[in-house]
Design a protein around this motif. Sequence first.
Motif, mmCIF file in Angstrom:
data_model
loop_
_atom_site.group_PDB
_atom_site.id
_atom_site.type_symbol
_atom_site.label_atom_id
_atom_site.label_comp_id
_atom_site.label_asym_id
_atom_site.label_seq_id
_atom_site.Cartn_x
_atom_site.Cartn_y
_atom_site.Cartn_z
ATOM 1 N N THR A 79 0.821 -1.205 0.000
ATOM 2 C CA THR A 79 0.000 0.000 0.000
ATOM 3 C C THR A 79 0.858 1.259 0.000
ATOM 4 O O THR A 79 2.092 1.194 -0.001
ATOM 5 N N THR A 80 0.192 2.399 0.015
ATOM 6 C CA THR A 80 0.863 3.704 -0.039
ATOM 7 C C THR A 80 0.899 4.364 1.344
ATOM 8 O O THR A 80 -0.062 4.248 2.095
ATOM 9 N N PHE A 84 -4.984 9.145 3.748
ATOM 10 C CA PHE A 84 -5.593 9.305 5.062
ATOM 11 C C PHE A 84 -5.346 8.007 5.846
ATOM 12 O O PHE A 84 -5.361 6.917 5.255
ATOM 13 N N VAL A 85 -5.146 8.136 7.173
ATOM 14 C CA VAL A 85 -4.738 6.965 7.969
ATOM 15 C C VAL A 85 -5.658 5.751 7.834
ATOM 16 O O VAL A 85 -5.203 4.610 7.965
ATOM 17 N N PRO A 316 1.086 14.337 8.657
ATOM 18 C CA PRO A 316 2.273 13.511 8.427
ATOM 19 C C PRO A 316 1.922 12.240 7.652
ATOM 20 O O PRO A 316 0.759 11.832 7.608
ATOM 21 N N LEU A 317 2.942 11.626 7.095
ATOM 22 C CA LEU A 317 2.714 10.369 6.376
ATOM 23 C C LEU A 317 2.171 9.314 7.335
ATOM 24 O O LEU A 317 2.477 9.345 8.536
ATOM 25 N N ALA A 338 7.373 10.277 -1.128
ATOM 26 C CA ALA A 338 6.253 10.519 -0.206
ATOM 27 C C ALA A 338 6.674 11.486 0.902
ATOM 28 O O ALA A 338 5.924 12.398 1.270
ATOM 29 N N ASN A 339 7.897 11.300 1.417
ATOM 30 C CA ASN A 339 8.376 12.199 2.476
ATOM 31 C C ASN A 339 8.506 13.629 1.972
ATOM 32 O O ASN A 339 8.135 14.579 2.667
ATOM 33 N N ARG A 340 9.018 13.771 0.752
ATOM 34 C CA ARG A 340 9.175 15.129 0.213
ATOM 35 C C ARG A 340 7.802 15.784 0.004
ATOM 36 O O ARG A 340 7.556 16.909 0.428
#
Length: 370
Positions: A79-80, A84-85, A316-317, A338-340
């Motif tokens: 998954t990504t 959303f959580v 946050p991710l 993803a972090n960037r």
Amino acid sequence: MNKILKVTSPLFPPLEEFQAYLSEIWKDKQVANYGQFHDKLEDALQKFLKVRELSLFTNGTIALMSAVKALGLSGEVITTPYSFVASTHILKWTGITPVFADIEPEFCTIDADLIEQAITKKTTAILAVHIYGNPCETEKIELIARRHGLKVIYDAAHAFGVEKNGKSLLKEGDLSVMSFHATKVFNTAEGGAIVSKEGEVRKQIDYLKNFGFEDETEVVTCGINGKMDELRAAYGLICLKYVESAISARKKIAETYRYALTDVKGVSFINEQVDVKSNYGYFPIFIDRDEYGINRDVLYSRLRESNILCRRYFYPLITECPEYRNEPSAKATNLPVANRKASQVICLPIHHELTAQDTERVIDAIRRKG
Ligand SMILES: Cc1ncc(COP(=O)(O)O)c(C=O)c1O
């Protein structure tokens, strides 16, 4: 004092129309367990979204959990982290280990080229998200899934009415799951749906959302309560009449933002795709601190001070949550894009009630750096 501009505003049914439906519910005395509005909304959504098998749910999260159960998933699911959580929580809730793959930089969906290297003997499925309503690389994902015998669930919470090459995105994968939460383009206050391809699968899903009941006495599976009630179905049935005009209003705002922000140094946004019919649910921009002069969080705070209430979706991710932080695939080095993106993103206000003046105010604020 400046008017408060929120990132979104729910599409409400006109009160008098809703009251008329409420009167019918009061008269029928059927407020739960599949009354006329539940069935009418399922039919109406199937027609509107051009899909055959749509099961309404009480919200998108229970629908996602039911989708995992319906496909009998176990072990690991790829998954990504950029969502959303709920997209990942539902895996944990169903006893599955999430394995994170990075996103591609153009549309922020899972990078299909990184999926195969994340597959292990335990992998049973791919859970991809059409984030901001941007279609995932569905063809590549389909090929990978076929090659490795995996199931595919699309979290289509943001993809109401989105089409690619004239085809509903909801027809991709084994199952697509929608959210009709108040923050979404179409809403029932809280609500959701699963779109399946075959009547047999839909039947299983319908058992799952009603405790597993086949009829009054027969329980055929270990179901949950995922049913949508009559009040919210009636609310949704009316909203559906107005959703196209709400999407048109959003489209105008998106076009204005694109035009006005295109030359602002250090601000980028996601390009429109010619073959995609969008729903304009979100307008994320990405701030390059070196070029723009200030970082995303400074801009975010300054906008808040002037009553422009943007949101940093998706920061946050998911991988930053204590629940997932220690998964080997959650390491920042595994997820550089993803972090960037999570550190740069800010979603601008976009909804059917935003006026031209409001939009100009947002644009001016971005140009003036708050
Ligand atoms: C991508 C995504 N997946 C799942 C959900 C969960 O849906 P719900 O709030 O209807 O439970 C949401 C949002 O609410 C979402 O944005």
